[in-house]
Motif scaffolding. Structure first.
Motif, mmCIF file in Angstrom:
data_model
loop_
_atom_site.group_PDB
_atom_site.id
_atom_site.type_symbol
_atom_site.label_atom_id
_atom_site.label_comp_id
_atom_site.label_asym_id
_atom_site.label_seq_id
_atom_site.Cartn_x
_atom_site.Cartn_y
_atom_site.Cartn_z
ATOM 1 N N GLY A 1 -30.137 -18.684 -20.382
ATOM 2 C CA GLY A 1 -28.888 -19.178 -19.805
ATOM 3 C C GLY A 1 -28.783 -18.886 -18.326
ATOM 4 N N ALA A 2 -29.178 -17.681 -17.912
ATOM 5 C CA ALA A 2 -29.100 -17.305 -16.497
ATOM 6 C C ALA A 2 -30.023 -18.180 -15.649
ATOM 7 C CB ALA A 2 -29.454 -15.834 -16.329
ATOM 8 N N ILE A 3 -31.257 -18.362 -16.104
ATOM 9 C CA ILE A 3 -32.220 -19.170 -15.356
ATOM 10 C C ILE A 3 -31.806 -20.643 -15.354
ATOM 11 C CG2 ILE A 3 -34.610 -19.938 -15.215
ATOM 12 C CD1 ILE A 3 -34.144 -17.005 -14.492
ATOM 13 N N GLY A 4 -31.393 -21.150 -16.514
ATOM 14 C CA GLY A 4 -30.989 -22.551 -16.601
ATOM 15 C C GLY A 4 -29.765 -22.853 -15.758
ATOM 16 N N GLY A 5 -28.794 -21.940 -15.752
ATOM 17 C CA GLY A 5 -27.604 -22.131 -14.930
ATOM 18 C C GLY A 5 -27.950 -22.156 -13.455
ATOM 19 N N PHE A 6 -28.848 -21.271 -13.039
ATOM 20 C CA PHE A 6 -29.272 -21.217 -11.644
ATOM 21 C C PHE A 6 -29.936 -22.524 -11.228
ATOM 22 C CE2 PHE A 6 -32.543 -20.260 -8.453
ATOM 23 C CZ PHE A 6 -31.748 -19.735 -7.446
ATOM 24 N N ILE A 7 -30.816 -23.043 -12.085
ATOM 25 C CA ILE A 7 -31.512 -24.296 -11.770
ATOM 26 C C ILE A 7 -30.514 -25.449 -11.671
ATOM 27 C CG2 ILE A 7 -33.149 -26.004 -12.660
ATOM 28 C CD1 ILE A 7 -34.742 -23.695 -13.871
ATOM 29 N N ALA A 8 -29.533 -25.482 -12.570
ATOM 30 C CA ALA A 8 -28.536 -26.552 -12.550
ATOM 31 C C ALA A 8 -27.750 -26.551 -11.241
ATOM 32 C CB ALA A 8 -27.583 -26.399 -13.738
ATOM 33 N N VAL A 9 -27.408 -25.362 -10.753
ATOM 34 C CA VAL A 9 -26.676 -25.266 -9.485
ATOM 35 C C VAL A 9 -27.554 -25.730 -8.328
ATOM 36 C CG1 VAL A 9 -25.620 -23.673 -7.843
ATOM 37 C CG2 VAL A 9 -25.103 -23.468 -10.266
ATOM 38 N N MET A 10 -28.844 -25.380 -8.360
ATOM 39 C CA MET A 10 -29.765 -25.834 -7.322
ATOM 40 C C MET A 10 -29.855 -27.361 -7.306
ATOM 41 S SD MET A 10 -30.869 -23.137 -5.752
ATOM 42 C CE MET A 10 -29.220 -22.516 -6.054
ATOM 43 N N VAL A 11 -29.931 -27.956 -8.484
ATOM 44 C CA VAL A 11 -30.015 -29.418 -8.588
ATOM 45 C C VAL A 11 -28.750 -30.057 -8.017
ATOM 46 C CG1 VAL A 11 -30.073 -31.368 -10.185
ATOM 47 C CG2 VAL A 11 -31.579 -29.414 -10.552
ATOM 48 N N SER A 12 -27.594 -29.477 -8.322
ATOM 49 C CA SER A 12 -26.335 -30.022 -7.830
ATOM 50 C C SER A 12 -26.206 -29.869 -6.319
ATOM 51 C CB SER A 12 -25.153 -29.324 -8.519
ATOM 52 O OG SER A 12 -23.922 -29.774 -7.989
ATOM 53 N N ALA A 13 -26.590 -28.684 -5.809
ATOM 54 C CA ALA A 13 -26.393 -28.393 -4.397
ATOM 55 C C ALA A 13 -27.376 -29.126 -3.496
ATOM 56 C CB ALA A 13 -26.506 -26.889 -4.158
ATOM 57 N N PHE A 14 -28.641 -29.212 -3.922
ATOM 58 C CA PHE A 14 -29.669 -29.755 -3.053
ATOM 59 C C PHE A 14 -30.262 -31.069 -3.555
ATOM 60 C CE2 PHE A 14 -29.847 -25.080 -2.545
ATOM 61 C CZ PHE A 14 -29.373 -25.022 -1.238
ATOM 62 N N GLY A 15 -29.915 -31.485 -4.768
ATOM 63 C CA GLY A 15 -30.466 -32.720 -5.311
ATOM 64 C C GLY A 15 -29.504 -33.882 -5.281
ATOM 65 N N ARG A 16 -28.396 -33.728 -4.513
ATOM 66 C CA ARG A 16 -27.402 -34.795 -4.395
ATOM 67 C C ARG A 16 -26.886 -35.246 -5.762
ATOM 68 N NH1 ARG A 16 -27.031 -36.602 0.713
ATOM 69 N NH2 ARG A 16 -28.702 -36.081 2.165
#
Length: 295
Positions: A110-125
């Motif tokens: 959950g911690a790793i998946g949540g972090f990746i999701a935020v990265m996708v939202s912030a930098f993946g438009r």
């Protein structure tokens, strides 16, 4: 009150540090959309609105999905996101009662998946993507449930675990309401300078937390920032203050998007930002309470 298992302590530290990284990424990465207000940049929402008015399609009938965002959209999308987090947090806690190893694994995932999701939202438009926001909610629910199960002492059968979790939830809600009042009254104004200070402070906290994590992994010790001592208490208080102030940036972002007439789907991005801040605040309050509840 807490388990003395070194693996559990290490997982608790590493998963929590990702929350601060998520908050910083959300602040630094803005919201991944050109043409909308971004924290840390003095973008004028009225200028954005003027740009909409000069568009060739201005005044033409719009599809329902493209209608301007409203406060109700923000409230609804945030409510859905938090509901998903709560459901999956409950699932992890129930699993923890019968299969602790699986619960620990879900917490880490959950911690790793949540972090990746935020990265996708912030930098993946993908700021306006309901899929990204809800995927984040699922992963973060797994993390929050496992973190609460472990840090509250529920993992070792502590009878006060439920009370500690309730206090952390109550504290989180109280801070959220308090900062909403602060924003509405204008007691603290969100300016470009404020956003720059917040980003700098978040970077500093993340660097310290990661440094403490690396030290703990090599030394086997929790480190000064997480050992429950005076410095650890002060560090948690600093994190709580930063998380509380981050709400002001989230509120201002939503306000600017609404004034600029941004599409209603942008409310999913606002919901994700609020969820990131709420989770970070909750975990820090719970951690602080765990220091005082130790035998």
């Amino acid at each position: 009150m807490q388990s003395s298992n070194p693996f559990m302590k290490s997982l608790t530290k590493s998963t929590t540090e990702s929350q601060r990284a998520q908050a910083m990424a959300h602040q630094q990465g803005g919201y991944g959309q050109t043409g909308y207000a971004q924290p840390g940049y003095a973008q004028d929402p009225y200028a954005t609105q003027q740009a909409y008015q000069q568009s060739p399609n201005y005044g033409a009938p719009q599809k329902a999905a493209d209608r301007p965002m409203t406060v109700d959209d923000v409230v609804t999308k945030t409510g859905i996101t938090l509901a998903v987090i709560v459901v999956f947090a409950a699932i992890t806690m129930v699993i923890g009662g019968s299969n602790p190893s699986l619960a620990m694994g879900l917490t880490f995932i959950g911690a790793i998946g949540g972090f990746i999701a935020v990265m996708v939202s912030a930098f993946g438009r993908k700021y306006d993507s309901p899929i990204v926001t809800l995927v984040y909610a699922v992963f973060e629910g797994l993390f929050v449930g496992g973190f609460s199960w472990l840090l509250s002492g529920m993992a070792v059968g502590d009878s006060d675990a439920g009370a500690m979790i309730f206090q952390a939830i109550l504290g989180t809600v109280g801070v959220f309401i308090g900062m909403l009042v602060v924003y509405k009254t204008g007691a603290i104004r969100v300016t470009p300078k404020f956003n720059k200070i917040m980003i700098g402070a978040l970077i500093g906290v993340v660097v310290l937390a990661l440094g403490n994590l690396v030290f703990s992994l090599f030394s086997g010790d929790a480190g000064l920032l997480r050992d429950g001592g005076p410095i650890a208490i002060i560090f948690s208080l600093v994190c709580i203050v930063l998380a509380a102030l981050s709400f002001l940036t989230d509120f201002d972002q939503a306000d600017q998007l609404i004034r600029a007439g941004a599409p209603s789907k942008m409310a999913w991005g606002v919901a994700l930002g609020l969820a990131v801040t709420l989770v970070w605040l909750y975990t820090e309050i719970l951690r602080l309470l765990s220091y005082f509840m130790r035998d």
